[in-house]
Design an enzyme around this catalytic site. Sequence first.
Site, PDB file in Angstrom:
ATOM      1  N   LYS A  22       0.835  -1.218   0.086  1.00 59.48           N
ATOM      2  CA  LYS A  22       0.050  -0.075   0.160  1.00 59.48           C
ATOM      3  C   LYS A  22       1.197   1.207  -0.084  1.00 59.48           C
ATOM      4  O   LYS A  22       0.667   2.235  -0.808  1.00 59.48           O
ATOM      5  CB  LYS A  22      -0.808  -0.055   1.314  1.00 59.48           C
ATOM      6  N   ASP A  58      -6.358   1.192   0.806  1.00 60.59           N
ATOM      7  CA  ASP A  58      -6.548   1.573   2.324  1.00 60.59           C
ATOM      8  C   ASP A  58      -8.001   1.171   2.826  1.00 60.59           C
ATOM      9  O   ASP A  58      -8.780   0.544   2.149  1.00 60.59           O
ATOM     10  CB  ASP A  58      -6.009   3.028   2.456  1.00 60.59           C
TER      11      ASP A  58
END
Length: 259
Positions: A127, A145
């Site tokens: 991420k 997220d």
Amino acid sequence: MKTESHTALVRRARRINRELAEIYPYAHPELDFENAFQLVVATVLSAQTTDLRVNQTTPALFAKYPTPEDLAAADPEQVEEILRPTGFFRAKTKSVIGLSKALVADFGGEVPGRLEDLVKLPGVGRKTAFVVLGNAFGRPGITVDTHFQRLVRRWKWTEETEPDKIEAAVGALFPKSDWTMLSHHVIFHGRRICHARKPACGACPIAPLCPAYGEGETDPEKAKKLLKYEKGGYPGQRLNPPQAYLDAGGKPAPPLGAV
């Protein structure tokens, strides 16, 4: 309910992204940064806190430790004191000092521009790596997220629950060139309108395309009161937002300590 064909899903997903692009033409990463080093550190610090809290904290950090070399040689106790407001400050201190040491030792003090190198840095997962690649290097990536996970499942783009599987499933619905801005659009929408507990369904411009319409407040007036950030007339997350955001009526966040 009739099962949606893959072709229909692709069409609906892309239409949602086009509409979000019109709603948030100024979508951007909501962490303040001036270079790739600041962005990777800020992204690591953003775990389990708000971007606003990070933005209020990083100016002091980068004023004292402007380069990876500076942060690599820092006294951990002094860094902990600066990072305390972000929560989990001991672990975060260890990560940012560790990743700075790795940058100096393995990459000549420069943030690498490849996924396989970034994920080797302490505290950096896929991420964080995609945030850095997309926004510091212009290389497409999907940032999965908590907002992104919630919305793509509400929209029935995927049933997957693991971030890497969500990333693959959603990535397959869009051209690669769309991935970075798609991430910004979805995350902006999740923060402003499609909230976790009380989505503002009655104020949502993409409600007709949403299979989860009705999970939140459908009354337009009540829904309007749930809107956050510039959609609700409040300041955003960044102290130094891009000019396009300000031109569109967005407001910068107040600095740390301001009332």
